[in-house]
Design a protein around this motif. Structure first.
Motif, PDB file in Angstrom:
ATOM      1  N   THR A 155      -4.625   5.606   7.429  1.00  9.83           N
ATOM      2  CA  THR A 155      -6.073   5.072   7.315  1.00  9.83           C
ATOM      3  C   THR A 155      -7.315   5.967   7.860  1.00  9.83           C
ATOM      4  O   THR A 155      -7.150   6.404   9.056  1.00  9.83           O
ATOM      5  N   THR A 198      -9.420   0.432   0.646  1.00  8.97           N
ATOM      6  CA  THR A 198      -8.596  -0.912   0.983  1.00  8.97           C
ATOM      7  C   THR A 198      -9.632  -2.094   1.483  1.00  8.97           C
ATOM      8  O   THR A 198      -9.276  -3.188   1.403  1.00  8.97           O
ATOM      9  N   LEU A 231      -5.265  -7.893  -0.423  1.00  9.42           N
ATOM     10  CA  LEU A 231      -6.593  -7.142   0.081  1.00  9.42           C
ATOM     11  C   LEU A 231      -7.587  -7.762  -0.270  1.00  9.42           C
ATOM     12  O   LEU A 231      -8.793  -7.278  -0.535  1.00  9.42           O
ATOM     13  N   TYR A 286      -6.829   4.421   2.649  1.00  6.45           N
ATOM     14  CA  TYR A 286      -5.644   4.670   3.076  1.00  6.45           C
ATOM     15  C   TYR A 286      -4.758   5.747   2.069  1.00  6.45           C
ATOM     16  O   TYR A 286      -4.892   5.308   0.742  1.00  6.45           O
ATOM     17  N   LEU A 293       0.844  -1.198   0.001  1.00  7.40           N
ATOM     18  CA  LEU A 293      -0.062  -0.046  -0.065  1.00  7.40           C
ATOM     19  C   LEU A 293       0.871   1.345  -0.011  1.00  7.40           C
ATOM     20  O   LEU A 293       0.678   2.248  -0.881  1.00  7.40           O
ATOM     21  N   THR A 312      -9.794  -5.839  -3.083  1.00  8.44           N
ATOM     22  CA  THR A 312      -9.434  -6.442  -4.200  1.00  8.44           C
ATOM     23  C   THR A 312     -10.083  -7.767  -4.195  1.00  8.44           C
ATOM     24  O   THR A 312      -9.956  -8.553  -5.430  1.00  8.44           O
ATOM     25  N   GLU A 347     -13.195   1.714   3.892  1.00 13.26           N
ATOM     26  CA  GLU A 347     -11.848   2.159   4.472  1.00 13.26           C
ATOM     27  C   GLU A 347     -11.028   2.615   3.425  1.00 13.26           C
ATOM     28  O   GLU A 347     -10.714   2.006   2.303  1.00 13.26           O
ATOM     29  N   GLY A 353     -11.991  -7.194   1.731  1.00 15.35           N
ATOM     30  CA  GLY A 353     -10.800  -6.453   1.098  1.00 15.35           C
ATOM     31  C   GLY A 353     -11.405  -5.862   0.026  1.00 15.35           C
ATOM     32  O   GLY A 353     -12.170  -6.437  -0.892  1.00 15.35           O
TER      33      GLY A 353
END
Length: 337
Positions: A184, A213, A56, A179, A12, A72, A177, A70
């Protein structure tokens, strides 16, 4: 398609640093929307930062019974995940209502939330579009707009947001969420997407360089029932003319509404949380007249255009039917021995 640079991020921190080092960069997940827009000339990033291989993609339990999904994770994997199907079937149904199986196997949760409008004037670089090129006008206002917004639009943009998942997350009071360079932070799903106002080019509240994220799902309330329904021009592979995500919890002793959440899709620049209807229903017995009055009060603020007044009727009937169905389910469970 114009030439572009490519960076594969290993973390990240690397992704955010690469974004800062490459002006006009875009993050690349599944690419099911971004790459199409690049082919059309709508998006012309100088650099793509591939985040698809970052770790993620997990669905994890959170303290208290919530879930962390997550960014992804693939849409098809999340829709089929046992924890999601058991605790938040609303999310599973919304994901399955979107796109084809092939696309769901590639598209990511984060990308789903960040997909851009399917307004044909936005996708056609020969047409005026304030979202694509601020200050050029909105060709859709006097053009073909039967699928466009009836709530929350402005003189600068009448586009709708296409995500089914985003509507479900709005009804669930989920969190997004993010980042970035400042670390975060979490944004409420109801605040993540913007209404167009004077800046329709800004789809979300994401700050420059930030990356989605995860999606944070709350623990389900015991006894609550939920559903997602979608009306479209054809049975599959089509975006919503109107959709509804609803959650209902009745007091087991009185049958009155203890909690209700209603979000409408396909009607605005973002998922439309029906707070007026929710206030009218909370504490009331959700009989047919009460539901009708609550939904009508919500949609009294609709501003249909020349060719899309039918969307108000669709949304009204869809929301009433959803709340009536959930009331029946909740009453059956409440009276069960």
């Amino acid at each position: 398609m114009k030439p572009f640079g490519y960076v594969r991020a290993g973390s990240l921190r690397e992704a955010v640093a690469a974004h800062a080092a490459h002006p006009d960069a875009r993050y690349l997940g599944g690419g099911t929307n971004l790459v199409d827009l690049m082919k059309l000339g709508v998006e012309t990033p100088a650099t793509l930062i591939d985040v698809s291989r970052l770790p993620l993609d997990a669905v994890e339990e959170r303290p208290g019974g919530g879930l962390r999904v997550g960014a992804t994770a693939r849409n098809s994997d999340v829709a089929a995940h046992p924890l999601v199907r058991t605790r938040h079937p609303l999310v599973s149904r919304a994901l399955l209502a979107g796109a084809s199986g092939q696309l769901r196997n590639v598209a990511t949760i984060g990308g789903n939330l960040l997909q851009r409008t399917r307004c044909p004037y936005f996708q056609d670089v020969s047409k005026a579009c304030n979202k694509r090129l601020p200050g050029t006008g909105c060709a859709a206002r006097e053009g073909v707009h039967r699928e466009h917004a009836v709530l929350g639009h402005s003189a600068h943009c009448i586009a709708t947001h296409p995500s089914d998942l985003a509507v479900a997350l709005a009804a669930l009071d989920a969190g997004i969420e993010l980042y970035g360079t400042d670390g975060t932070r979490t944004v409420a799903a109801t605040d993540f997407h913007r209404l167009p106002g004077d800046h329709p080019e800004r789809d979300t509240v994401i700050r420059p360089g930030e990356i989605v994220t995860a999606v944070l799902l709350p623990a389900p309330a015991p006894g609550a029932v939920s559903l997602y329904r979608k009306v479209r021009d054809r049975a599959s592979y089509a975006f919503a003319l109107a959709s509804v995500a609803a959650v209902l919890d009745l007091d087991p002793a009185t049958g009155r509404v203890r909690h209700v959440a209603l979000a409408l899709g396909g009607l605005a620049h973002r998922p439309w949380r029906a707070t007026t209807a929710e206030r009218a229903l909370t504490g009331a017995v959700p009989d047919a007249d009460t539901v009708r009055r609550a939904v009508d009060a919500e949609l009294d603020g609709a501003r249909p255009l020349r060719d899309n007044a039918h969307k108000v009727v669709l949304a009204r009937n869809l929301a009433r039917d959803a709340l009536t169905t959930l009331t029946t389910l909740a009453e059956t469970a409440r009276r069960a021995p």
